[in-house]
Design a protein around this motif. Structure first.
Motif, short mmCIF file in Angstrom:
data_model
loop_
_atom_site.label_atom_id
_atom_site.label_comp_id
_atom_site.label_asym_id
_atom_site.label_seq_id
_atom_site.Cartn_x
_atom_site.Cartn_y
_atom_site.Cartn_z
N GLY A 147 43.34 50.04 28.55
CA GLY A 147 43.11 50.73 29.82
C GLY A 147 43.50 52.20 29.75
O GLY A 147 44.58 52.53 29.26
N MET A 148 42.61 53.10 30.20
CA MET A 148 42.89 54.53 30.24
C MET A 148 42.14 55.14 31.40
O MET A 148 41.29 54.50 31.99
CB MET A 148 42.43 55.22 28.94
N MET A 149 42.45 56.38 31.71
CA MET A 149 41.69 57.08 32.74
C MET A 149 40.47 57.69 32.05
O MET A 149 40.60 58.49 31.12
CB MET A 149 42.50 58.20 33.39
N PRO A 208 40.42 54.71 36.37
CA PRO A 208 41.00 53.76 35.43
C PRO A 208 39.92 52.80 34.92
O PRO A 208 39.12 52.31 35.71
CB PRO A 208 42.05 53.01 36.26
N ALA A 209 39.90 52.59 33.60
CA ALA A 209 38.85 51.73 33.03
C ALA A 209 39.33 51.12 31.73
O ALA A 209 40.20 51.68 31.05
CB ALA A 209 37.58 52.56 32.77
N LEU A 210 38.79 49.96 31.38
CA LEU A 210 38.98 49.41 30.05
C LEU A 210 38.03 50.18 29.14
O LEU A 210 36.82 50.12 29.32
CB LEU A 210 38.65 47.92 30.02
N CYS A 254 42.82 48.89 44.22
CA CYS A 254 43.16 47.95 43.15
C CYS A 254 42.02 46.99 42.90
O CYS A 254 41.66 46.72 41.75
CB CYS A 254 44.45 47.20 43.49
N SER A 255 41.42 46.48 43.99
CA SER A 255 40.32 45.53 43.81
C SER A 255 39.08 46.20 43.25
O SER A 255 38.33 45.59 42.50
CB SER A 255 40.00 44.85 45.15
N ARG A 256 38.85 47.47 43.61
CA ARG A 256 37.70 48.18 43.05
C ARG A 256 37.90 48.44 41.56
O ARG A 256 36.93 48.48 40.80
CB ARG A 256 37.48 49.49 43.81
N ALA A 257 39.16 48.65 41.14
CA ALA A 257 39.41 48.98 39.73
C ALA A 257 39.45 47.74 38.86
O ALA A 257 39.24 47.82 37.66
CB ALA A 257 40.73 49.74 39.61
N CYS A 258 39.73 46.58 39.44
CA CYS A 258 39.99 45.37 38.65
C CYS A 258 38.77 44.93 37.85
O CYS A 258 37.71 44.64 38.41
CB CYS A 258 40.43 44.23 39.55
N PRO A 259 38.88 44.89 36.49
CA PRO A 259 37.73 44.49 35.68
C PRO A 259 37.47 42.98 35.71
O PRO A 259 36.45 42.52 35.23
CB PRO A 259 38.12 44.94 34.28
N LYS A 260 38.43 42.22 36.28
CA LYS A 260 38.30 40.76 36.27
C LYS A 260 38.06 40.19 37.67
O LYS A 260 38.12 38.97 37.85
CB LYS A 260 39.57 40.14 35.65
N HIS A 261 37.85 41.05 38.65
CA HIS A 261 37.58 40.63 40.02
C HIS A 261 38.65 39.70 40.58
O HIS A 261 38.35 38.70 41.25
CB HIS A 261 36.19 39.98 40.13
N VAL A 262 39.91 40.04 40.26
CA VAL A 262 41.02 39.24 40.77
C VAL A 262 41.19 39.47 42.28
O VAL A 262 41.64 38.59 43.00
CB VAL A 262 42.31 39.61 40.01
N ASP A 263 40.83 40.64 42.75
CA ASP A 263 40.99 41.03 44.15
C ASP A 263 42.46 41.01 44.60
O ASP A 263 42.85 40.23 45.48
CB ASP A 263 40.15 40.13 45.07
N PRO A 264 43.28 41.88 44.00
CA PRO A 264 44.68 41.96 44.43
C PRO A 264 44.80 42.35 45.91
O PRO A 264 45.72 41.89 46.59
CB PRO A 264 45.28 43.04 43.55
N THR A 265 43.85 43.16 46.42
CA THR A 265 43.89 43.55 47.83
C THR A 265 43.94 42.31 48.71
O THR A 265 44.78 42.21 49.60
CB THR A 265 42.63 44.35 48.20
N GLY A 266 43.04 41.37 48.43
CA GLY A 266 42.99 40.14 49.22
C GLY A 266 44.27 39.34 49.08
O GLY A 266 44.80 38.81 50.05
N ALA A 267 44.80 39.29 47.83
CA ALA A 267 46.03 38.53 47.59
C ALA A 267 47.17 39.10 48.42
O ALA A 267 47.94 38.37 49.05
CB ALA A 267 46.38 38.57 46.11
#
Lengths: 117, 138, 249
Positions: free
Chosen positions: C65-67, C72-74, C211-224
């Protein structure tokens, strides 16, 4: 990690309730009382009629909740926004006192006004 | 965050970038977030105005006349135009965020976010129409 | 037809210079090269002193992960062709201390991760003889999304609250706490409430959603986090209003 108990969940509950209430009801009040009536799009109701309407017990409760919850909603948001904008953690405690204090004073004023309407 | 280690040759002090005051200008989403938070200023201001309106209403017909004249001033109209824009933005962003916290299951299946947002909008319209109806049919 | 692309790397070499600086590299514009491939080319062919982390090259390990141009992106899953004609600016992840070049210090995050007890805390000890922990597909679905986190820390870089408030546990840690809270085999909610309700917990989040927009795995931390706020507020009021013991059950 912590120095004192965190009361944010307490304030957040009122922030949430106020967010729901204000999002449903604030825009229509601004539109009617702030624009439609002053600009003459619709006719002003008679003063007596309006007063009688506001004195309805349900209207009193509604008006009190609308004002009080909107204030608590806004207080919580403004407190966090001040921290976000000024990048200063030291501002948080004084900001909390001013914001929540203001909301409490406003709520007391609203209670008095609605009671003695 | 200063490094505690005394061994410096291959583990020198890390560099910690600081956030700039202008951080929320750097991404459209950050800007939208701050605008959303600033809606609170207008929500609070309008709560105070509503309180003043009630006080004028209960203070008698003369005070009410004076207050309605104040509401007609260009300053008041200008404020209410801006306040309405922010209030509507508050409502929309609030409805959009609602599905993140609410998990509703109907017949064992989660209700899609779009349906939840739509339900909020429908309630919003019904509430607004009810308030307008009650206030204007006096 | 463009043959090369400029990669602008934010470098930090503490023994040479106390502040970071930018260095440009010209790399071949190969089709299907990811940003990570370009960095590997730089290290192999142009400048062996460049430091960066990577491992799996397939979006699973979460170390690259880097900017990339401020987002932020893989880097293994970000392709050069997306940024034509260039240049592409590569910086270490935001909101972390930088050890060297693109390598960040994750110690603070690792510490926070432990606070939320991201492991199963069963109601009572079970032995192997007790057999498997059975779970229905619905019970699995209740938390599965949150298991997909690869700790790549993109959400920490996307989140301004992480940058503004060093005590904040952060999106991934809270999402991982929820992964166990919503697991039918787990009974550790009360212990996690102690942490998540506290300073630095979920209520420090102001719902920006990055956080959810950046997440490459669609974990959706916002929702959590949002779901935790609803649960946590209930728990807070229970602890406040119910007699001691009753709330803790």
């Amino acid at each position: 990690m912590s120095k004192s108990r965190n009361n944010d969940p307490f304030w957040w509950s009122f922030f949430g309730a106020g967010g729901v209430f204000s999002s449903f009801f604030v825009p229509i009040h601004i539109l009617l009382l702030g624009l439609a009536l002053p600009l003459g799009w619709v006719l002003w109701p008679e003063h007596g009629d309006l007063l009688a309407l506001a004195r309805n017990p349900l209207a009193r409760i509604y008006l009190f909740l609308l004002i009080a919850l909107s204030l608590f909603h806004a207080a919580h948001r403004i407190r966090f926004t001040l921290h976000d904008l000024l990048l200063a953690k030291s501002i948080d405690t004084p900001a909390a006192f001013v914001c929540y204090g203001g909301a409490i004073v406003g709520t007391l004023c609203a209670a008095m006004t609605v009671w003695t309407l | 965050m200063e490094s505690q280690t005394t061994y410096k040759r291959f583990r020198p002090a890390p560099y910690t970038p600081k956030m700039q005051l202008s951080w929320w200008w750097q991404k459209p989403t950050y800007f939208a977030y701050i605008m959303r938070e600033l809606t609170a200023v207008f929500v609070a201001a309008y709560a105070v105005i509503l309180l003043l309106t009630l006080r004028a209403l209960s203070a008698g017909e003369a005070a009410w006349e004076a207050w309605t004249t104040t509401l007609q001033s260009p300053l008041s109209i200008g404020f209410h135009v801006v306040a309405l824009l922010f209030a509507v933005y508050h409502s929309i962003t609030w409805f959009m965020a609602a599905p993140t916290a609410i998990v509703l299951n109907v017949k064992g299946k989660p209700v899609p976010a779009k349906t939840l947002i739509l339900a909020h909008v429908v309630i919003w319209i019904v509430c607004s129409a009810a308030i307008a109806g009650i206030l204007l049919t006096r | 037809m463009q043959k090369t692309i400029t990669i602008q790397v934010k470098r930090y070499i503490p023994e040479k210079q106390p502040t970071p600086f930018y260095q440009d590299y010209e790399v071949p514009l190969e089709t299907k090269w990811g940003v990570l491939d370009a960095l590997t080319y730089i290290k192999d062919e142009l400048d062996g002193t460049l430091a960066f982390r990577w491992s799996c090259h397939m979006g699973v390990c979460g170390s690259c992960g880097m900017m990339v141009n401020g987002q932020p992106a893989l880097t293994c899953a970000t392709f050069l062709e997306e940024y034509l004609p260039g240049p592409i600016c590569i910086e270490p992840l935001d909101h972390f201390p930088v050890i060297r070049d693109l390598v960040i210090d994750t110690d603070a995050f690792m510490g926070k991760l432990k606070y939320v007890k991201p492991w199963l805390i069963p109601a009572e000890e079970r032995s192997v003889d007790d057999g498997e922990n059975r779970q229905t597909p619905a019970e699995l679905a209740a938390f599965k999304q949150y298991t997909l986190c690869i700790n790549c820390l993109l959400c920490y870089s996307a989140c301004p609250v992480v940058g503004l408030n060093e005590d904040f546990l952060g999106p991934a840690a809270i999402a991982l706490a929820q992964r166990y809270n919503y697991d039918s085999r787990d009974a550790g909610q009360t212990q996690r409430h102690d942490v998540l309700l506290d300073h630095g917990g979920a209520f420090d989040c102001t719902l920006i959603g990055e956080c959810s927009r950046a997440c490459p795995k669609h974990v959706d931390p916002t929702g959590a986090i949002q779901r935790y706020k609803a649960d946590g507020a209930m728990e807070f009021w229970k602890r406040l209003l119910l007699p001691r013991g009753a709330a803790k059950r």
